[in-house]
Each structure stands twice: as structure tokens, then as C-alpha cells.
Design an enzyme around this catalytic site. Sequence first.
Site, mmCIF file in Angstrom:
data_model
loop_
_atom_site.group_PDB
_atom_site.id
_atom_site.type_symbol
_atom_site.label_atom_id
_atom_site.label_comp_id
_atom_site.label_asym_id
_atom_site.label_seq_id
_atom_site.Cartn_x
_atom_site.Cartn_y
_atom_site.Cartn_z
ATOM 1 N N CYS A 93 -7.208 60.725 8.779
ATOM 2 C CA CYS A 93 -5.881 60.466 9.331
ATOM 3 C C CYS A 93 -5.839 60.802 10.831
ATOM 4 O O CYS A 93 -6.363 60.057 11.629
ATOM 5 C CB CYS A 93 -4.812 61.226 8.539
ATOM 6 S SG CYS A 93 -3.123 60.641 8.839
ATOM 7 N N HIS A 185 -5.902 59.647 3.031
ATOM 8 C CA HIS A 185 -6.166 61.054 2.702
ATOM 9 C C HIS A 185 -6.958 61.184 1.398
ATOM 10 O O HIS A 185 -6.379 61.402 0.324
ATOM 11 C CB HIS A 185 -4.844 61.817 2.584
ATOM 12 C CG HIS A 185 -4.226 62.152 3.889
ATOM 13 N ND1 HIS A 185 -4.521 63.320 4.584
ATOM 14 C CD2 HIS A 185 -3.342 61.480 4.659
ATOM 15 C CE1 HIS A 185 -3.834 63.349 5.707
ATOM 16 N NE2 HIS A 185 -3.112 62.242 5.780
ATOM 17 N N GLU A 187 -8.644 63.609 0.341
ATOM 18 C CA GLU A 187 -8.571 64.968 -0.221
ATOM 19 C C GLU A 187 -7.407 65.141 -1.185
ATOM 20 O O GLU A 187 -7.359 66.113 -1.945
ATOM 21 C CB GLU A 187 -8.499 66.003 0.917
ATOM 22 C CG GLU A 187 -7.139 66.242 1.527
ATOM 23 C CD GLU A 187 -6.644 65.145 2.442
ATOM 24 O OE1 GLU A 187 -5.496 65.259 2.916
ATOM 25 O OE2 GLU A 187 -7.393 64.175 2.703
#
Length: 207
Positions: A93, A185, A187
Site C-alpha cells: 500500500c 493488503h 497481511e
Amino acid sequence: MVETVYIWGEPKRFVNYRRWVESAGGRAVFGDAGKSREMKWDALLLPGGGDLEPWRYGQENAASRNLEPERDEEEFALLQEYTAAGKPVLGICRGLQAINVFFGGTLLQEIPGHSAGPDGDRFHSVRTGPSPLLELCGACAEVNSAHHQAADRLGSGLRAVQWAEDGIVEALCHERLPVWAVQWHPERLGNPALSRRLLRAFLELGH
């Protein structure tokens, strides 16, 4: 294989990233000003966060917010050192945006349709072109989105390899260096198989 992944900042701010790195068999190492320029770590990860200072890409502040000047300075210094050493770098990001600006690119300061909603991340489809990410993500995939800025003119040596339906760049790779970046994202994607594939492939760049 990469074993230690350096993230500038406090561990409590980036718990999701630590867990993600550990899920792929790596170890996340954190640091702050004065400790960040330690080249003993195998790779660099630039996580999400606030906007970059627009002067860094030659613009006045038109829509940038939650600026982090100290972080900009530290992460740009880290990028200089890790890219000079040929060590792997992964941007997430804000990290994609930092990488693009570091290599001389610019950003769109405000784009519609990509920021998070009241219930969390927005989800949308992306298409992936020929690149290391094609095998990992497939030609089409669904990713999460929580950003209001994006790469505009690409930096030297970078090429776009993934796009949203509206043409926004969703991933970059460097043509010569082991530098990858995604605008989404992984994660916290909610697709653990894709998230682990991406990170494990990145860790393999350390060979």
C-alpha cells in the site's frame, strides 16, 4: 531464503505484518530512528500507513493527509541502502507509493472508489500481466483496498504488472532489482493461501 525481514517502526503498530511474515517462515525485525540502518537483515518490508509528503514527488499538498515525515526520511534511506545492496524489498500500500516515489515516480493524491468503507476494506477484482505475480495471483483475483492515493507516473526501472478495473496500478515490479510492491493488503486479505504464496515467493528472492 530470506530469514529476517526488517520493518521500520514499533512492533505494536504492525502486528498483522509480524504474524504474516511468521506464517511464511520468516522473522520480522523492528526498529526506529537511529537503529534502522542495520544491513544485517535479509530483506526490507515497507508497510501501509499515512501519505507521503507531496514535495518528494514535486507537488503541492492537494489531498495528502496523515503525513509521516520522519518515516519518509527513514524509509527512503533504507530503500537507498537495500536497493544498493541488491537485497529484496516488498512494499504494501503506502510501501508501493514510497517505492514509486523513491525511483522518481509521482502519485495521484486523491482517487475515487478505493478507500476503506465504514465496515473495513473494500474488495475489488484485479488483472495481472506477465510477471512473477501472475503465477501467484492468477490472471484475475480479488483483493482488498484501503487507499485514497495511487501510483501515477512510474519511477525508473519499475513496471506495472497488475491493475484494477478502473486502471489504477495494483502491483509493481522492478525490471532488474528484487523489488516488488502491491497496493492491496495481503497481511489481512482473508485469503491465507494467496497471502502466503506471495510472501514465500518474496522470501525466495533472497537466494
